[in-house]
Design an enzyme around this catalytic site. Structure first.
Site, PDB file in Angstrom:
ATOM      1  N   ASN A 120       0.866  -1.188   0.000  1.00 25.18           N
ATOM      2  CA  ASN A 120       0.000   0.000   0.000  1.00 25.18           C
ATOM      3  C   ASN A 120       0.897   1.230   0.000  1.00 25.18           C
ATOM      4  O   ASN A 120       1.553   1.518   0.997  1.00 25.18           O
ATOM      5  CB  ASN A 120      -0.901  -0.003   1.243  1.00 25.18           C
ATOM      6  CG  ASN A 120      -1.745   1.261   1.334  1.00 25.18           C
ATOM      7  OD1 ASN A 120      -1.688   2.120   0.459  1.00 25.18           O
ATOM      8  ND2 ASN A 120      -2.523   1.376   2.399  1.00 25.18           N
ATOM      9  N   PRO A 121       0.959   1.977  -1.099  1.00 24.85           N
ATOM     10  CA  PRO A 121       1.879   3.123  -1.132  1.00 24.85           C
ATOM     11  C   PRO A 121       1.397   4.295  -0.284  1.00 24.85           C
ATOM     12  O   PRO A 121       2.142   5.252  -0.076  1.00 24.85           O
ATOM     13  CB  PRO A 121       1.922   3.493  -2.620  1.00 24.85           C
ATOM     14  CG  PRO A 121       0.640   2.989  -3.195  1.00 24.85           C
ATOM     15  CD  PRO A 121       0.205   1.815  -2.374  1.00 24.85           C
ATOM     16  N   GLU A 153      -3.417   0.095  -6.292  1.00 21.80           N
ATOM     17  CA  GLU A 153      -3.784   1.349  -6.980  1.00 21.80           C
ATOM     18  C   GLU A 153      -4.999   2.011  -6.345  1.00 21.80           C
ATOM     19  O   GLU A 153      -5.299   3.164  -6.627  1.00 21.80           O
ATOM     20  CB  GLU A 153      -4.064   1.056  -8.462  1.00 21.80           C
ATOM     21  CG  GLU A 153      -2.768   0.768  -9.201  1.00 21.80           C
ATOM     22  CD  GLU A 153      -2.980   0.120 -10.551  1.00 21.80           C
ATOM     23  OE1 GLU A 153      -4.127   0.135 -11.050  1.00 21.80           O
ATOM     24  OE2 GLU A 153      -2.007  -0.423 -11.095  1.00 21.80           O
ATOM     25  N   HIS A 154      -5.694   1.274  -5.530  1.00 22.34           N
ATOM     26  CA  HIS A 154      -6.854   1.854  -4.852  1.00 22.34           C
ATOM     27  C   HIS A 154      -7.204   0.986  -3.646  1.00 22.34           C
ATOM     28  O   HIS A 154      -6.723  -0.152  -3.537  1.00 22.34           O
ATOM     29  CB  HIS A 154      -8.062   1.943  -5.809  1.00 22.34           C
ATOM     30  CG  HIS A 154      -8.359   0.634  -6.491  1.00 22.34           C
ATOM     31  ND1 HIS A 154      -9.123  -0.355  -5.914  1.00 22.34           N
ATOM     32  CD2 HIS A 154      -7.948   0.137  -7.694  1.00 22.34           C
ATOM     33  CE1 HIS A 154      -9.187  -1.378  -6.747  1.00 22.34           C
ATOM     34  NE2 HIS A 154      -8.495  -1.117  -7.825  1.00 22.34           N
ATOM     35  N   ASP A 180      -2.850  -1.938   9.630  1.00 24.40           N
ATOM     36  CA  ASP A 180      -3.921  -2.869   9.991  1.00 24.40           C
ATOM     37  C   ASP A 180      -4.981  -2.962   8.902  1.00 24.40           C
ATOM     38  O   ASP A 180      -5.586  -4.016   8.702  1.00 24.40           O
ATOM     39  CB  ASP A 180      -4.569  -2.405  11.304  1.00 24.40           C
ATOM     40  CG  ASP A 180      -3.561  -2.396  12.446  1.00 24.40           C
ATOM     41  OD1 ASP A 180      -2.672  -3.263  12.446  1.00 24.40           O
ATOM     42  OD2 ASP A 180      -3.651  -1.512  13.322  1.00 24.40           O
ATOM     43  N   GLY A 222       2.235   1.087   8.438  1.00 24.14           N
ATOM     44  CA  GLY A 222       0.954   1.758   8.646  1.00 24.14           C
ATOM     45  C   GLY A 222       1.051   2.811   9.733  1.00 24.14           C
ATOM     46  O   GLY A 222       2.142   3.260  10.086  1.00 24.14           O
ATOM     47  N   SER A 223      -0.104   3.184  10.268  1.00 30.65           N
ATOM     48  CA  SER A 223      -0.143   4.227  11.291  1.00 30.65           C
ATOM     49  C   SER A 223      -0.170   3.646  12.695  1.00 30.65           C
ATOM     50  O   SER A 223       0.461   4.190  13.604  1.00 30.65           O
ATOM     51  CB  SER A 223      -1.383   5.100  11.094  1.00 30.65           C
ATOM     52  OG  SER A 223      -1.376   5.661   9.812  1.00 30.65           O
ATOM     53  N   ARG A 287      -6.825  11.954   6.723  1.00 27.70           N
ATOM     54  CA  ARG A 287      -5.781  11.014   6.314  1.00 27.70           C
ATOM     55  C   ARG A 287      -4.512  11.718   5.862  1.00 27.70           C
ATOM     56  O   ARG A 287      -3.408  11.196   6.011  1.00 27.70           O
ATOM     57  CB  ARG A 287      -6.284  10.104   5.193  1.00 27.70           C
ATOM     58  CG  ARG A 287      -7.020   8.902   5.712  1.00 27.70           C
ATOM     59  CD  ARG A 287      -6.909   7.700   4.816  1.00 27.70           C
ATOM     60  NE  ARG A 287      -7.295   6.518   5.570  1.00 27.70           N
ATOM     61  CZ  ARG A 287      -6.434   5.697   6.146  1.00 27.70           C
ATOM     62  NH1 ARG A 287      -5.149   5.897   6.033  1.00 27.70           N
ATOM     63  NH2 ARG A 287      -6.847   4.673   6.843  1.00 27.70           N
ATOM     64  N   ASP A 483     -11.216  -2.936  13.235  1.00 23.36           N
ATOM     65  CA  ASP A 483      -9.816  -3.016  12.764  1.00 23.36           C
ATOM     66  C   ASP A 483      -9.463  -1.811  11.904  1.00 23.36           C
ATOM     67  O   ASP A 483      -8.744  -1.926  10.900  1.00 23.36           O
ATOM     68  CB  ASP A 483      -9.574  -4.297  11.942  1.00 23.36           C
ATOM     69  CG  ASP A 483      -9.651  -5.551  12.788  1.00 23.36           C
ATOM     70  OD1 ASP A 483      -9.744  -5.431  14.019  1.00 23.36           O
ATOM     71  OD2 ASP A 483      -9.626  -6.649  12.214  1.00 23.36           O
TER      72      ASP A 483
HETATM   73  N1  LIG Z   1      -3.457   2.369  -3.412  1.00 17.29           N
HETATM   74  C1  LIG Z   1      -4.301   2.730  -2.446  1.00 17.29           C
HETATM   75  N2  LIG Z   1      -4.901   3.940  -2.476  1.00 17.29           N
HETATM   76  C2  LIG Z   1      -5.728   4.317  -1.480  1.00 17.29           C
HETATM   77  N3  LIG Z   1      -6.047   3.542  -0.407  1.00 17.29           N
HETATM   78  C3  LIG Z   1      -5.476   2.334  -0.339  1.00 17.29           C
HETATM   79  C4  LIG Z   1      -4.582   1.855  -1.348  1.00 17.29           C
HETATM   80  N4  LIG Z   1      -4.178   0.611  -0.989  1.00 17.29           N
HETATM   81  C5  LIG Z   1      -4.788   0.321   0.172  1.00 17.29           C
HETATM   82  N5  LIG Z   1      -5.566   1.346   0.586  1.00 17.29           N
HETATM   83  C6  LIG Z   1      -6.379   1.463   1.802  1.00 17.29           C
HETATM   84  O1  LIG Z   1      -5.683   2.281   2.713  1.00 17.29           O
HETATM   85  C7  LIG Z   1      -6.204   2.059   4.011  1.00 17.29           C
HETATM   86  C8  LIG Z   1      -5.152   2.279   5.068  1.00 17.29           C
HETATM   87  O2  LIG Z   1      -4.085   1.471   4.828  1.00 17.29           O
HETATM   88  P1  LIG Z   1      -3.113   0.900   5.920  1.00 17.29           P
HETATM   89  O3  LIG Z   1      -3.812   0.090   6.894  1.00 17.29           O
HETATM   90  O4  LIG Z   1      -2.012   0.250   5.155  1.00 17.29           O
HETATM   91  O5  LIG Z   1      -2.495   2.207   6.628  1.00 17.29           O
HETATM   92  P2  LIG Z   1      -2.952   3.077   7.876  1.00 17.29           P
HETATM   93  O6  LIG Z   1      -4.422   3.215   7.946  1.00 17.29           O
HETATM   94  O7  LIG Z   1      -2.149   4.314   7.816  1.00 17.29           O
HETATM   95  O8  LIG Z   1      -2.423   2.231   9.087  1.00 17.29           O
HETATM   96  P3  LIG Z   1      -3.191   1.510  10.310  1.00 17.29           P
HETATM   97  O9  LIG Z   1      -4.278   0.703   9.695  1.00 17.29           O
HETATM   98  O10 LIG Z   1      -2.114   0.678  10.936  1.00 17.29           O
HETATM   99  O11 LIG Z   1      -3.698   2.579  11.214  1.00 17.29           O
HETATM  100  C9  LIG Z   1      -6.707   0.632   4.006  1.00 17.29           C
HETATM  101  O12 LIG Z   1      -8.030   0.626   4.435  1.00 17.29           O
HETATM  102  C10 LIG Z   1      -6.586   0.186   2.564  1.00 17.29           C
HETATM  103  O13 LIG Z   1      -7.787  -0.418   2.142  1.00 17.29           O
HETATM  104  C1  LIG Z   2      -5.246  11.511  25.974  1.00 16.13           C
HETATM  105  C2  LIG Z   2      -4.202  10.405  26.057  1.00 16.13           C
HETATM  106  C3  LIG Z   2      -4.686   9.194  25.383  1.00 16.13           C
HETATM  107  C4  LIG Z   2      -3.706   8.054  25.400  1.00 16.13           C
HETATM  108  C5  LIG Z   2      -4.464   6.827  24.998  1.00 16.13           C
HETATM  109  C6  LIG Z   2      -3.583   5.777  24.478  1.00 16.13           C
HETATM  110  C7  LIG Z   2      -4.395   4.564  24.147  1.00 16.13           C
HETATM  111  C8  LIG Z   2      -3.997   4.021  22.822  1.00 16.13           C
HETATM  112  C9  LIG Z   2      -4.640   2.703  22.536  1.00 16.13           C
HETATM  113  C10 LIG Z   2      -4.634   2.469  21.070  1.00 16.13           C
HETATM  114  C11 LIG Z   2      -5.327   1.203  20.737  1.00 16.13           C
HETATM  115  C12 LIG Z   2      -5.403   1.034  19.281  1.00 16.13           C
HETATM  116  C13 LIG Z   2      -6.122  -0.203  18.923  1.00 16.13           C
HETATM  117  C14 LIG Z   2      -5.962  -0.477  17.475  1.00 16.13           C
HETATM  118  C15 LIG Z   2      -6.849  -0.139  16.573  1.00 16.13           C
HETATM  119  C16 LIG Z   2      -6.597  -0.373  15.120  1.00 16.13           C
HETATM  120  O1  LIG Z   2      -7.382  -1.418  14.679  1.00 16.13           O
HETATM  121  C17 LIG Z   2      -6.959   0.876  14.331  1.00 16.13           C
HETATM  122  C18 LIG Z   2      -6.501   0.734  12.899  1.00 16.13           C
HETATM  123  O2  LIG Z   2      -5.142   0.704  12.812  1.00 16.13           O
HETATM  124  N1  LIG Z   2      -6.324   2.040  14.901  1.00 16.13           N
HETATM  125  C19 LIG Z   2      -7.036   2.965  15.513  1.00 16.13           C
HETATM  126  C20 LIG Z   2      -6.287   4.096  16.120  1.00 16.13           C
HETATM  127  O3  LIG Z   2      -8.237   2.937  15.551  1.00 16.13           O
END
Ligand SMILES: Nc1ncnc2c1ncn2[C@@H]1O[C@H](COP(=O)(O)OP(=O)(O)OP(=O)(O)O)[C@@H](O)[C@H]1O
Ligand SMILES: CCCCCCCCCCCCC/C=C/[C@@H](O)[C@H](CO)NC(C)=O
Ligand SMILES: [Ca+2]
Length: 509
Positions: A120-121, A153-154, A180, A222-223, A287, A483
């Site tokens: 995923n870019p 690509e999407h 995730d 990812g994030s 985002r 998730d």
């Molecule tokens: N080429 C693309 N362009 C736009 N969106 C995409 C592409 N490929 C994947 N995605 C979507 O981007 C979303 C986020 O991707 P990804 O989970 O990799 O990163 P994130 O959201 O930053 O990280 P996290 O899920 O750990 O918080 C996913 O829901 C996925 O479906």
């Molecule tokens: C005001 C201070 C707050 C500190 C709270 C810290 C708690 C962090 C717990 C994070 C749990 C994240 C669980 C994961 C969820 C993922 O499925 C989802 C997609 O990546 N991420 C989020 C952030 O929803």
């Protein structure tokens, strides 16, 4: 490192060189060897950046050598690739070692040889392609793994490709480079395809899933990277690549989420309503901020301090070992996962899965700031112990955490405890239950027209508040964060599907 070696120091599991002229010894487990290469001593070393030139003295004494690349454990669950070079007097002996090690590596059948990789870019800090090219691809090449790489690509590109087009027979595993959300795409693509191929109706909550034969690897880019962090212990691309290469595997619970007997999504980490649903809904519009969007929306959501009324019904997991308040943590080879997983085995149909099973449900009505269902700890860099530190990866249960309406100050204390050693459940307004399945019904039922509005992305806040007799400031509904994806319905049923052994496993965890 350079070590002279002599014949006779090969042990069943270890290649070892006893103390010799250099005064050092080195043991490498075959299961942690990544590759072996013969060293062309006369013409110097093949300088690919990791091969080292031998000191002249050692070259004269031992003109033949080979280099073994292996996994070295570094700090905080990190793995790194290290090299050790062994020297000897005879060329034939050197070749014999190399050949023997190669044969041993070939015999390790759990190691992948062909992988399908999706990048995923746009995940996280948009570094997926760079991370793969610079940190992961060279390791796969070193380990002689062939790859087919697809840069998506999407959104849902990877899911749909896996579900319909990918020639899965050609691969030993699939790998996602992302967060995730990308992992979730892999799960949905693979699990859906397997059920469709085997005629299993995903809409039926009672139907057992057919296991997927392919495993999924995650290279974190990812994030939140919660699934990677909670399974590997760190979100580090090199570490994950090395786990994938050596063929590590970890089973994971997969839950299915339904609305009115219609399948919505699978979940493997967090299903969160209220706080985490609102954070996600707000952050999706930001985002462009990258991972910082969660901090921004988290702070904003904390300030809004919305609570939601509804009824939670759940089936406590009473026949298992372990509780959500345990001090022990789920690790690879976890005894509790093995024990509780057997309750799901082929010849043991758990009572609660029988259609006639009616007993045992508990019902809690209330006003909740957050309803979190954690099928694993949900540990991540923001919260290294996670939402439910004692949750198990593959025990067939989910930890249901109910945070009732409380003051802002108390909610902040609860949140901050996720980042410290203090127990986030030891608060009067928080309760946690280990459950087999649960349902949630919001107090005010959503009409179809409201749902249409939600799906069209229009804000219902003001309308719902007008219709909401109990309160003038809190909206009637939150969203479910599944998730990292928003679900279109507030009323859901959630249940683990199949045995841990049936679940898609995660390679690289
Ligand atoms: N080429 C693309 N362009 C736009 N969106 C995409 C592409 N490929 C994947 N995605 C979507 O981007 C979303 C986020 O991707 P990804 O989970 O990799 O990163 P994130 O959201 O930053 O990280 P996290 O899920 O750990 O918080 C996913 O829901 C996925 O479906
Ligand atoms: C005001 C201070 C707050 C500190 C709270 C810290 C708690 C962090 C717990 C994070 C749990 C994240 C669980 C994961 C969820 C993922 O499925 C989802 C997609 O990546 N991420 C989020 C952030 O929803
Ligand atoms: Ca679990």
């Amino acid at each position: 490192m350079h070590h002279p070696f002599k014949v006779g120091f090969c042990f069943p599991k270890f290649l070892r060189r006893d103390k010799g002229e250099s005064g050092t010894s080195h043991g490498v487990s075959v299961s942690e060897i990544l590759a072996v290469r013969e060293l062309d001593v006369d013409s110097g070393t093949k300088d690919d950046g990791r091969w080292q030139k031998m000191p002249q003295k050692s070259t004269e004494a031992y003109p033949y050598a080979f280099t073994v690349s292996y996994v070295e454990r570094a700090w905080q669950h990190r793995w790194r690739c290290s090299d050790v070079t062994f020297h000897c007097l005879e060329g034939a002996l050197c070749q014999q070692w190399v050949q023997t090690i190669r044969e041993q590596l070939t015999a390790l059948t759990s190691r992948p040889k062909h992988l399908l990789v999706y990048i995923n870019p746009y995940g996280g800090k948009q570094q997926g392609e760079r991370i793969y090219e610079q940190k992961v691809a060279p390791l796969f090449t070193l380990a002689s793994i062939s790859t087919h790489v697809i840069v998506t690509e999407h959104a849902n590109h990877a899911r749909d490709h896996l579900r319909t087009e990918a020639e899965l027979k050609k691969y030993d595993g699939v790998v996602c480079v992302g967060g995730d959300g990308m992992f979730s795409e892999m799960v949905h693509g693979l699990v859906s395809r397997t059920q469709r191929d085997n005629g299993v109706d995903q809409n039926s909550p009672e139907e057992k899933l057919v296991p997927c034969t392919l495993r999924i690897g995650i290279i974190p880019a990812g994030s939140t990277d919660c699934i990677c962090y909670a399974t590997v212990g760190i979100n580090d691309p090199v570490t994950s690549a090395l786990h994938i290469i050596v063929g590590d595997a970890q089973a994971m619970d997969v839950c299915s989420v339904h609305h009115n007997n219609t399948f919505l999504r699978y979940s493997v980490s967090l299903l969160g309503y209220g706080f985490y649903g609102d954070v996600l809904a707000d952050s999706e519009r930001k985002r462009w901020m990258g991972p910082a969007r969660y901090d921004f929306s988290g702070f904003k959501t904390f300030l809004t301090h919305h609570y939601y009324e509804g009824t939670v019904s759940f089936l406590p997991a009473t026949d298992i070992l372990g509780t959500p308040r345990d001090k022990t943590r789920c690790r690879a080879g976890c005894f509790i996962c093995q024990h509780n997983g057997q309750l799901y085995s082929e010849d043991h149909q758990p009572l609660f899965l029988l259609p006639e099973y009616k007993g045992g449900w508990r019902v809690i009505r209330g006003k909740f700031l957050a309803i979190n269902a954690a099928s694993m700890s949900c540990a991540c860099p923001r919260s290294p112990k996670g939402l439910s530190p004692a949750a198990h990866l593959a025990d067939g249960t989910t930890d249901l955490i109910l945070v009732r309406k409380c003051s802002r100050f108390n909610f902040l204390r609860h949140l901050l405890r996720h980042t410290s050693k203090y127990d986030q459940f030891d608060m009067t307004f928080v309760e946690v239950h280990r459950v087999r399945r649960f349902r949630f019904t919001p107090r005010y039922c959503q009409s179809d027209s409201e749902l249409d509005l939600r799906e069209n992305g229009k804000k219902l806040f003001s309308q719902i508040c007008r219709d909401h007799p109990a309160c003038s400031c809190s909206p009637a509904y939150s969203s479910w964060n599944c998730d990292g994806e928003i679900l279109p319905h507030a009323a859901i049923e959630n249940l683990p599907v199949g045995q841990p052994s049936l679940h898609s496993s995660v390679k690289g965890t």
